[in-house]
Design an enzyme around this catalytic site. Structure first.
Site, short mmCIF file in Angstrom:
data_model
loop_
_atom_site.label_atom_id
_atom_site.label_comp_id
_atom_site.label_asym_id
_atom_site.label_seq_id
_atom_site.Cartn_x
_atom_site.Cartn_y
_atom_site.Cartn_z
N GLU B 41 35.24 46.46 34.09
CA GLU B 41 35.10 46.13 35.51
C GLU B 41 34.71 44.66 35.68
O GLU B 41 33.85 44.14 34.95
CB GLU B 41 34.00 47.03 36.10
CG GLU B 41 33.71 46.80 37.58
CD GLU B 41 32.58 47.70 38.10
OE1 GLU B 41 31.90 48.36 37.27
OE2 GLU B 41 32.39 47.75 39.33
N LYS B 109 38.27 49.80 44.07
CA LYS B 109 37.18 50.75 43.80
C LYS B 109 36.78 51.51 45.07
O LYS B 109 36.56 50.89 46.12
CB LYS B 109 35.98 49.97 43.25
CG LYS B 109 34.79 50.81 42.80
CD LYS B 109 33.70 49.90 42.18
CE LYS B 109 32.54 50.69 41.62
NZ LYS B 109 31.53 49.79 40.98
N CYS B 145 34.19 52.62 37.40
CA CYS B 145 32.74 52.88 37.26
C CYS B 145 32.20 53.98 38.19
O CYS B 145 32.42 55.16 37.93
CB CYS B 145 31.98 51.57 37.42
SG CYS B 145 30.44 51.51 36.46
#
Lengths: 541, 541
Positions: B41, B109, B145
């Site tokens: 990330e 994300k 994540c």
């Protein structure tokens, strides 16, 4: 109907104490004819409560405090508090009626600021619904702070029939915040044709200053009431209905302070609240004969009175006689206790012990830092012994480029001028003298070339650009977030810009260990500007 | 298909340098047969970039870096970067093909953590859509994540046909993070019957440590590959399709370190990266003969090698001979330069200058702080002269209750043991000696009663509960967020609990000026625990 705005100064976290203050204030407001008392956002906890909002007993404490207030008041109050409802935490504005143990109406803040100094999405869920109720025949809608900076929440309240908005705020000060606040509120009011009563918090809380300045606008967005700034106040608002049914608001019109007065009073309030709310007996500072400590001393005396302030001159071999003279003169004028403690013996002792280690090395900033650190240790020893907090005196220009010594002149609990660039330090010193009608800050302190006096004949401009250029570059790079290249394009010399930018970037580690200090601009060092220490960002575009 | 996980250590903000690292790493991965290289990330910026994300030129820099990578690579890469699309900033995972100037596939994300150490809602808007593409005949979905800690994002990717998930992570270490990470990822995988390749960042960034430990789980949620911890690595993942069409993953199985090894290696990595990424020549510390500085020295030597570490013993009249002896012995064992610099001359000089001011007052902690501050000033003078960073040695138990001196033993750039309670300091010292097969930390340093040696015959337990009790109370109050009353109910003495809680609350001002230090637990002091300094919260329930 008479609404009274309770422009209040709360202690963050002291829910029980703040509840007592709400009760006492409501009684005082009632005594001057209040039919409804309006408190600021999160009045029960103060603002910002930060991670205290995550304490497991928060909701219980708030519930008990609301019950205690309900039992004690004899007039309805609207106030702000955090609350968990259906497992979610909200930033709430509630209406509490006398004799009730819980609020009858609750509004959950819609717009949660999570930028600059704000972290509300760390704590709260956004509300979804308008809250409108009838009191004394008036349909009242509630909004909280950031809600007013966006059109939707007020439109929703008016769609449910609100004909008067009560706005609860904890809106922190910055130099032109009053103007942006009133512009937004006027826009909301004019868009909907509905008047707004705006209650703000007042007081200092770590790096934030709340300036009060509560006000009201009529249905056309015109200001029809302006409360005082930088002090607690009970402000009467007369709400009248015309024969045609329209509501009008009336009240006092306090003057809006100009920029210098605002900044100076923000400094004074922040120092007073930091010292008093943290229970210090008083404040002490190193008085060098320079302008930064001179202004800091004036602020401290205005905040605490001369009997709670002490000044310490700590001369060394590079200290000019005029520095000692001017420091003593100002301390005398301001009526504060003044000590002179030389740092020569400690400096020499350190250099003696370090002689072997330093053998063969050149004199550099190490020796300058050592002087500053001897002073820092002296001040902290006095602070420990007396229970006085040390005020640090570095200004924003110095904090930006790292022209201050960690554990030296940066040692202390509150950094008064942390968000005041050097050119503003001059401006505020002149302001303070003008207000006094005399030079409480000696004239020579203002006119002599600035020097840290850490080396023979040293002046700040030996190693820095003129402060008007430095401050202008900092204004672009720090406050306006210009890139280095954009700053150059704005008319500054490339080499100077790159040098300053590198210094700002490289000195984040110092600022991270600095004392908190009051935020006065739109971009202060502190929670307003969150940069990594370990940072490979390269200056440029 | 061979996917290679590039478990990488990036420098926050150094977009150009990180892009070069991506190019070099991709080439190395290709040389070992990679058909796709997976980076963590925000690989281009490092994590967390904090307010660098708000710099106006960020998007241009990222765009240029992506174009440079595309021009240089000869194998497809998936990597994380921030990007502004349609006026909104997103945390992006992108697929970049050789020869292309911009990513062909981008995933934004979905789940933005904004709690504990995370502030992603300050910077990013959440994505809304899944991103699934075909490469070498495999339908690949991307996740980032926090997305893996919630069911919805993976369900959305699988609904669009993903049969393999590539997960880009910057998941910071805490003591049991590996177990919670693998449990969440296994759950996602099993829920959807789809395997996941999990690539994590590695390295220290101010107070965060990224432990690497990238891994993969099969379609049933079983771990089928475990990469190494606390180091950069290229980890091969063989992706095979069975005749029935199912995907399986294969690769190395590195051992998962036990708790002591994890904590110790996290400390070593954090020190190494803080010192090297910030360009210090080395590190120095005060070595007192006590266990905190002994462990800190061992960590520093393991991080930097003995030639870049210096130890300074700064004795005073209360320093026991065995302290000097043990310090010298450890320095010798570890092969670091060792100096002995007495603080007597400076201490006496300060007391002499302060004699008038202190007349009629009692000896109190002022004199103890003065000793610590003489030491702090000495270390900082050496630091300034040598270009070495000072490592501070206070442990978490001391930081919690304020048993450390601002500008004294707290003076320095990196607080190695900031999140290590005293009982763990013992545990890790034993661990270090076991690994060495000898007492690199002298046995007597471990067995003697802890003392700050700031007064004659002083021990820590003169004024604090036993450390096992203190640490257990801190575990409840700080790490588990118990209230004072709940801590008492958990079986501790009420008076002790209230005293400790008050000390923790009251010492926030010290911690605010502390150096950053590595976060190792689920609640470290620092950005993980944001309390006001000015704070009227009353201990209780």
């Amino acid at each position: 109907m008479r609404v009274v705005i309770a422009q209040s100064n709360m202690l963050v976290g002291d829910i029980e104490g703040n509840a007592e203050q709400v009760i006492a204030t409501a009684a005082a407001a009632q005594a001057q004819g209040a039919e409804l008392v309006l408190f600021p956002e999160l009045a029960l906890t103060g603002y910002p409560p930060e991670d205290l909002l995550l304490r497991p007993s928060l909701n219980t404490r708030v519930r008990d405090a609301l019950a205690a207030i309900g039992a004690a008041i004899e007039v309805p109050v609207v106030l702000g508090y955090p609350a968990v409802r259906n497992g979610q935490r909200y930033n709430v504005a509630g209406l509490l009626q006398p004799g009730e143990t819980r609020p009858q109406e609750e509004y959950f803040k819609h717009c949660l600021p999570n930028f600059r100094v704000f972290d509300e999405k760390r704590y709260f869920q956004p509300g979804q619904h308008a809250t409108v109720f009838t009191l004394n025949g008036v349909r009242i809608g509630l909004l909280v702070c950031e809600d007013l900076w966006h059109p939707a929440p007020m439109v929703a309240a008016c769609a449910e029939g609100a004909e008067l908005i009560l706005a609860l705020n904890a809106s922190p000060f910055s130099d032109d915040k009053h103007e942006s606040r009133t512009a937004h509120v006027a826009a909301r009011s004019a868009e909907n044709g509905v008047p707004i009563i705006y209650a703000n918090l007042v007081g200092g809380q770590d790096e934030l200053v709340f300036d009060g300045g509560s006000f009201a606008v009529d249905a056309q967005g015109e200001c029809c009431l302006q409360g005082p700034f930088f002090e607690s106040a009970l402000i009467n608002v007369e709400v009248r209905r015309s024969e045609a049914g329209a509501l009008s608001l009336q009240g006092e019109q306090c003057p809006v302070p100009d920029l210098d007065e605002r900044l100076y009073r923000a400094l004074v309030l922040s120092v007073r609240d930091y010292v008093n709310k943290n229970g210090f007996k008083g404040a002490l500072l190193g008085l060098s004969g320079g302008i930064d400590s001179a202004l800091t001393l004036a602020v401290a005396v205005d905040a605490l009175g001369p009997e709670r302030v002490e000044a310490v001159m700590m001369p060394f071999r590079y200290t000019a006689d005029i520095s000692k003279h001017d420091a003593a003169e100002q301390a005398h004028t301001m009526g504060v206790r003044y000590r002179e403690l030389p740092i020569e013996p400690m400096f020499d002792a350190f250099m003696g012990v370090l002689a072997d280690s330093f053998q063969g090395t050149q004199v550099d900033t190490t020796e300058e830092n050592l002087q500053a650190r001897c002073r820092g240790v002296l001040l902290m020893a006095l602070s420990n012994k007396l229970g006085y907090v040390v005020l640090t005196t570095s200004n924003k220009s110095e904090m930006a480029v790292g022209y201050s010594t960690l554990y030296g002149d940066m040692a202390g609990g509150f950094a008064v001028l942390k968000d005041v660039v050097k050119t503003r330090v001059y401006q505020l010193s002149e302001y303070r003298n003008q207000v006094a009608g005399q030079d409480v800050i000696p004239r020579r302190v203002i006119t002599r070339p600035p020097s840290a006096e850490l080396a023979p004949g040293q002046t700040d401009q030996d190693s820095l650009p003129d402060y008007d250029i430095l401050d202008a570059i900092l204004h672009h790079y720090v406050e306006q977030d210009f890139s280095a290249e954009a700053t150059v394009r704005a008319g500054f010399e490339s080499e100077q810009v790159y040098r300053i930018v590198r210094l700002v970037d490289r000195n984040e580690y110092k600022r991270r260990q600095a004392a908190v200090g009051p935020r006065l601009t739109q971009r202060a060092f502190g929670k307003d500007r969150r940069y990594p220490i370990t940072n490979g960002w390269r200056p440029g575009d």
